[in-house]
Design a protein around this motif. Sequence first.
Motif, PDB file in Angstrom:
ATOM      1  N   TYR A  63      -1.894  -2.081  -0.508  1.00 30.37           N
ATOM      2  CA  TYR A  63      -2.930  -2.540   0.423  1.00 30.37           C
ATOM      3  C   TYR A  63      -4.332  -2.476  -0.192  1.00 30.37           C
ATOM      4  O   TYR A  63      -5.326  -2.439   0.533  1.00 30.37           O
ATOM      5  N   PHE A  64      -4.388  -2.480  -1.523  1.00 32.75           N
ATOM      6  CA  PHE A  64      -5.669  -2.294  -2.191  1.00 32.75           C
ATOM      7  C   PHE A  64      -6.697  -3.346  -1.769  1.00 32.75           C
ATOM      8  O   PHE A  64      -7.841  -3.023  -1.442  1.00 32.75           O
ATOM      9  N   PHE A 192      -2.266   3.673   6.859  1.00 33.35           N
ATOM     10  CA  PHE A 192      -3.668   3.888   6.487  1.00 33.35           C
ATOM     11  C   PHE A 192      -4.130   5.308   6.850  1.00 33.35           C
ATOM     12  O   PHE A 192      -4.905   5.919   6.109  1.00 33.35           O
ATOM     13  N   LEU A 193      -3.639   5.814   7.972  1.00 31.99           N
ATOM     14  CA  LEU A 193      -3.990   7.178   8.373  1.00 31.99           C
ATOM     15  C   LEU A 193      -3.452   8.200   7.369  1.00 31.99           C
ATOM     16  O   LEU A 193      -4.006   9.289   7.217  1.00 31.99           O
ATOM     17  N   ALA A 194      -2.365   7.844   6.688  1.00 30.24           N
ATOM     18  CA  ALA A 194      -1.751   8.765   5.732  1.00 30.24           C
ATOM     19  C   ALA A 194      -2.662   9.039   4.542  1.00 30.24           C
ATOM     20  O   ALA A 194      -2.593  10.111   3.944  1.00 30.24           O
ATOM     21  N   ILE A 195      -3.519   8.074   4.193  1.00 32.50           N
ATOM     22  CA  ILE A 195      -4.338   8.230   2.986  1.00 32.50           C
ATOM     23  C   ILE A 195      -5.247   9.447   3.085  1.00 32.50           C
ATOM     24  O   ILE A 195      -5.133  10.376   2.267  1.00 32.50           O
ATOM     25  N   SER A 232       8.442   4.735  -2.522  1.00 32.05           N
ATOM     26  CA  SER A 232       7.559   4.372  -1.418  1.00 32.05           C
ATOM     27  C   SER A 232       7.200   2.893  -1.444  1.00 32.05           C
ATOM     28  O   SER A 232       7.140   2.240  -0.401  1.00 32.05           O
ATOM     29  N   VAL A 233       6.947   2.358  -2.627  1.00 34.93           N
ATOM     30  CA  VAL A 233       6.621   0.937  -2.756  1.00 34.93           C
ATOM     31  C   VAL A 233       7.754   0.086  -2.183  1.00 34.93           C
ATOM     32  O   VAL A 233       7.523  -0.853  -1.402  1.00 34.93           O
TER      33      VAL A 233
END
Length: 269
Positions: A63-64, A192-195, A232-233
């Motif tokens: 998601y970069f 996104f929250l995981a980051i 994960s990817v």
Amino acid sequence: MLEILKAIILGIIQGITEWLPVSSTGHMILVDQFLHLAGNKKFVDTFLVVIQFGSILAVILLYFDKLNPFSSSKNAKAKKATWDLWIKVLIAVIPSGVIGVLFEKKIDAVFFKPTVVAAALIIYGIIMIWIESRHKRPVITKFSNLSYKTALLIGVFQILALVPGTSRSGSTIIGALLLGTSRFIAAEFSFFLAIPTMLGASLLKLLKAGFAFSGFEWFIMFVGSLTAFVVSVVVIKFFMGYIKKHDFKAFGVYRIILGIIVFAFFLFS
């Protein structure tokens, strides 16, 4: 060589269970009964948190562009929307971050038990099936429609993940669905929250441990993290493709079955 193999197996489990709403803790508890990573408790506990770093890198890679507010391919409006998304993410991590820092040890002491994990797996599996059985047409299908208040409320649901067996992605997805998001938005927002959540947890664990590990222990952590990254990817791509055509009921059923297995294993062992 055996410890490297164990690190790979644990990395695979981490890479799969971190992103699917099935609870990585429930799986780790079972695996730990058969697969004992060598080292003292401080190293093992740190390893299980630090390998999450590999999973985080997978999200950043995939998601970069979407998460990069400085991308040259974006116009001013798109860059503003990206900053707005990051604000919503940071707002959402505040509740679990505060509660986690203040009560982490107390929560682990009270709730980190096989029976609690099994109960959480089953209860939230039932909730997931129930939500999907009554899931209405979503009102939030774009991140631009996601208000700061809704982001904060999703973050409140993430507090539930502090109870082992609940699942971080599971709690945020359940919360997002109840608040009217689409499955796609619910899943991506949980990623996104995981980051910040997992980066903070990994860094805090390393700081507490004091970075006092041998070269081989650092290598074991690297192997586990690399494995978690690769897996994960694959899993994230699969998961996002899966929910385009399916709901979350299958994961609810899986949680119930896993919860029964965890409960039975410790009841009869």
